[in-house]
Design a protein around this motif. Structure first.
Motif, short mmCIF file in Angstrom:
data_model
loop_
_atom_site.label_atom_id
_atom_site.label_comp_id
_atom_site.label_asym_id
_atom_site.label_seq_id
_atom_site.Cartn_x
_atom_site.Cartn_y
_atom_site.Cartn_z
N GLY A 154 -14.18 -6.29 0.60
CA GLY A 154 -14.41 -7.78 0.54
C GLY A 154 -15.93 -7.97 0.48
N LEU A 155 -16.61 -7.36 1.51
CA LEU A 155 -17.95 -7.57 1.55
C LEU A 155 -18.62 -6.85 0.21
N LEU A 156 -18.22 -5.88 -0.20
CA LEU A 156 -18.88 -5.36 -1.45
C LEU A 156 -18.80 -6.18 -2.62
N HIS A 157 -17.57 -6.94 -2.80
CA HIS A 157 -17.41 -7.80 -3.84
C HIS A 157 -17.89 -9.21 -3.74
N LEU A 158 -18.35 -9.78 -2.49
CA LEU A 158 -19.30 -10.70 -2.13
C LEU A 158 -20.57 -10.52 -2.51
N ALA A 159 -21.27 -9.13 -2.38
CA ALA A 159 -22.61 -8.65 -2.85
C ALA A 159 -22.39 -8.75 -4.45
N ARG A 160 -21.35 -8.32 -5.10
CA ARG A 160 -21.27 -8.09 -6.58
C ARG A 160 -21.39 -9.67 -6.98
N LEU A 161 -20.83 -10.63 -6.28
CA LEU A 161 -20.91 -12.01 -6.92
C LEU A 161 -22.26 -12.65 -6.86
N THR A 162 -22.99 -12.05 -5.91
CA THR A 162 -24.34 -12.94 -5.54
C THR A 162 -25.23 -12.31 -6.90
N ARG A 163 -24.92 -11.33 -7.46
CA ARG A 163 -25.57 -10.84 -8.72
C ARG A 163 -25.50 -11.47 -9.83
N TRP A 164 -24.67 -12.39 -9.74
CA TRP A 164 -24.36 -13.32 -11.11
C TRP A 164 -24.76 -14.62 -11.10
N SER A 165 -25.87 -14.75 -10.44
CA SER A 165 -26.71 -16.20 -10.58
C SER A 165 -25.89 -17.37 -10.35
N TRP A 166 -24.57 -17.34 -9.51
CA TRP A 166 -23.75 -18.45 -9.00
C TRP A 166 -24.69 -19.61 -8.91
N GLN A 167 -25.89 -19.52 -8.02
CA GLN A 167 -26.53 -20.80 -7.39
C GLN A 167 -27.27 -21.64 -8.42
N ARG A 168 -27.07 -21.04 -9.75
CA ARG A 168 -27.78 -21.71 -10.87
C ARG A 168 -26.88 -22.64 -11.78
N THR A 169 -25.72 -22.51 -11.26
CA THR A 169 -24.45 -23.17 -12.17
C THR A 169 -24.16 -24.50 -11.73
N ALA A 170 -24.60 -25.24 -10.80
CA ALA A 170 -23.98 -26.43 -9.88
C ALA A 170 -23.74 -27.15 -11.10
N SER A 171 -24.44 -27.41 -12.30
CA SER A 171 -24.35 -28.78 -13.23
C SER A 171 -23.40 -28.51 -14.23
N GLU A 172 -22.57 -27.27 -14.18
CA GLU A 172 -21.48 -27.29 -15.35
C GLU A 172 -20.16 -26.62 -14.53
N PRO A 173 -19.18 -27.54 -14.27
CA PRO A 173 -18.03 -27.14 -13.64
C PRO A 173 -17.37 -26.01 -14.43
N LEU A 174 -17.38 -25.99 -15.77
CA LEU A 174 -16.84 -25.06 -16.37
C LEU A 174 -17.17 -23.40 -16.01
N VAL A 175 -18.85 -23.39 -15.42
CA VAL A 175 -19.28 -22.21 -15.26
C VAL A 175 -18.93 -21.99 -13.84
N TRP A 176 -19.21 -22.95 -13.00
CA TRP A 176 -19.29 -22.62 -11.40
C TRP A 176 -17.84 -22.08 -10.99
N VAL A 177 -16.93 -22.84 -11.60
CA VAL A 177 -15.30 -22.79 -11.18
C VAL A 177 -15.19 -21.11 -11.36
N LEU A 178 -15.63 -20.43 -12.27
CA LEU A 178 -15.56 -18.85 -12.38
C LEU A 178 -15.96 -18.35 -11.10
N HIS A 179 -17.18 -18.68 -10.62
CA HIS A 179 -17.69 -18.10 -9.51
C HIS A 179 -17.03 -18.39 -8.21
N LEU A 180 -16.52 -19.78 -8.13
CA LEU A 180 -15.77 -19.82 -6.96
C LEU A 180 -14.52 -19.45 -6.85
N ALA A 181 -13.76 -19.17 -8.09
CA ALA A 181 -12.31 -18.57 -8.00
C ALA A 181 -12.77 -17.12 -7.80
N TYR A 182 -13.70 -16.45 -8.26
CA TYR A 182 -13.89 -15.17 -7.77
C TYR A 182 -14.23 -15.04 -6.38
N LEU A 183 -14.76 -15.92 -5.77
CA LEU A 183 -15.21 -15.92 -4.44
C LEU A 183 -13.78 -15.77 -3.37
#
Length: 432
Positions: A287-316
């Motif tokens: 779990g901790l490794l995949h959390l680190a993996r997710l941080t490498r995908w620029s999730w924090q820059r996707t807030a303005s498009e739900p079609l993109v940020w939902v992918l990051h949230l689902a993976y979380l």
């Protein structure tokens, strides 16, 4: 014909010409394949819903996710709504994991594999036949009380086996070897369904057995593998269009492969020895490794498009579920197994499949890849369903109300998907 310095025939211009001709021929053949695929789809004059694999299966998945939850609520209230041989909890778990997710996997693979291999998609009556097998499986499980267990299992498994055979043929014929991993996970998913049927026929607790855990593990690995490709790629494409220069790490680097191997080991341990302390430690580490993996995908820059940020949230929800499942093994007095498992099933699988279905439907029906308010709402409804279900394990006094809220949110999410996207799935793609 050119001469080399030694007076012989110079082969280099000929070699270059041959390579150039090969490139042109390959390009022409590629264009011919694309043209033939388009022509085959246009040649289909029957219902538009049978013109591409995602159409019938995504629509059926959305409708079944909502309808099965309504039936589950009725079962919990003591109503004998279905003559199924499965106990209510096992029916509920089976029809979400192998019924709903099976339909989404079929819709995804029938759409993605032609893109991966450059070969023709399944269209028309062959597609209708495969879809009919999925429906037959849902019917057989629902009335399994009046059918032999072997007939029920055969009816349910035939759809997935035929799908796997068709996809194997396409991937091998297209020499698309990198996606043999997905076929292996699909085969594991089918084996898990067979184990579930076997455990249910023996009168055991199939919802807590090997079959369910193996099927869930296969589904999570599919998300980890495919999500690891599409999430950074889709995020990068969207950020580039906006002119952003801070981009996600490329997919499938050495670190990604490490995280996948650790997750595979943790899930295999969980399937075989769910209560072992080593399993708990592996799940937390994964779990901790995949959390680190997710941080490498620029999730924090996707807030303005739900079609993109939902992918990051689902993976979380994948690393969250792994950590919670690990804690449920290491510290069961703090975290229950059921809430942790629902984070995986409803959170990771539920939200990720909804995200993929909405995005694929928009893209393949010629719509803009952006989420409107209705689409954003159904994403948030799934999140509310997951949180309500998780809180029910924290506040036992409010459990009944929170369970009911979770079910209502779930039905609203998938009912909303069916209403919002049903027309797109049933109507032909507008002419370009």
């Amino acid at each position: 014909m050119a001469q080399d310095p030694k007076g012989g025939v110079c082969r280099k211009p000929l070699a270059k010409a041959a390579k150039s001709w090969d490139r042109k021929r390959s390009s022409t053949e590629g264009k011919r394949d694309v043209r033939t695929t388009s022509e085959q789809m246009r040649a289909w004059t029957g219902p538009a819903v049978l013109s591409y694999g995602f159409r019938p299966f995504f629509l059926a998945a959305g409708l079944w996710a909502a309808a099965a939850m309504v039936a589950w609520i009725a079962m919990l209230s003591g109503q004998d709504v279905l003559p199924t041989a499965f106990d209510p909890v096992s029916w509920h778990a089976h029809e979400f994991l192998f019924g709903y997710l099976g339909a989404v996997v079929a819709g995804f693979m029938l759409t993605a594999v032609p893109n991966w291999t450059g070969r023709l998609p399944l269209v028309g009556w062959p597609l209708a036949g495969l879809f009919a097998l999925w429906l037959a499986g849902r019917l057989a499980v629902s009335i399994s009380e009046v059918l032999p267990a072997l007939v029920v299992a055969a009816a349910d498994l035939s759809f997935a086996v035929l799908l796997a055979l068709a996809m194997t043929r396409e991937i091998v014929a297209g020499r698309n070897w990198r996606n043999l991993t997905i076929l292996a996970l699909l085969a594991t998913f089918i084996l898990a369904n067979g184990l579930f049927h076997w455990e249910a026929a023996r009168g055991g607790n199939a919802a807590g057995g090997f079959g369910l855990r193996l099927g869930l593990a296969a589904g999570l690995m599919m998300i980890a593998v495919i999500g690891g490709r599409i999430i950074p790629s889709f995020t990068r494409n969207w950020l580039v269009k906006r002119g952003d220069t801070v981009l996600p790490a490329p997919p499938m680097q050495a670190f990604d492969k490490l995280t996948l191997l650790v997750l595979l080991g943790a899930l295999l341990a969980w399937v075989g020895w769910p209560l072992h302390v080593l399993t708990g430690g592996l799940l937390v580490a994964a779990g901790l490794l995949h959390l680190a993996r997710l941080t490498r995908w620029s999730w924090q820059r996707t807030a303005s498009e739900p079609l993109v940020w939902v992918l990051h949230l689902a993976y979380l929800f994948l690393p969250m579920g792994a950590v919670l499942q690990g804690l449920a093994t290491l510290r069961p007095e703090l975290v229950g197994t059921a809430p942790a498992q629902h984070v995986w099933m409803a959170g990771c699988i539920g939200l990720m499949t909804l995200a993929v279905m909405t995005r694929a439907t928009l893209g393949h029906t010629g719509r803009a890849l952006t989420a409107g308010s209705g689409t954003t709402a159904i994403y948030l409804l799934i999140v509310a369903a997951v949180l309500s279900r998780a809180l029910a394990g924290v506040w036992p006094a409010w459990a009944s109300m929170l369970h009911a809220l979770s079910a209502v949110f779930w039905i609203a999410a998938f009912g909303g998907f069916s209403l919002l996207y049903g027309g797109l799935l049933l109507r032909p793609k507008p002419a370009a």
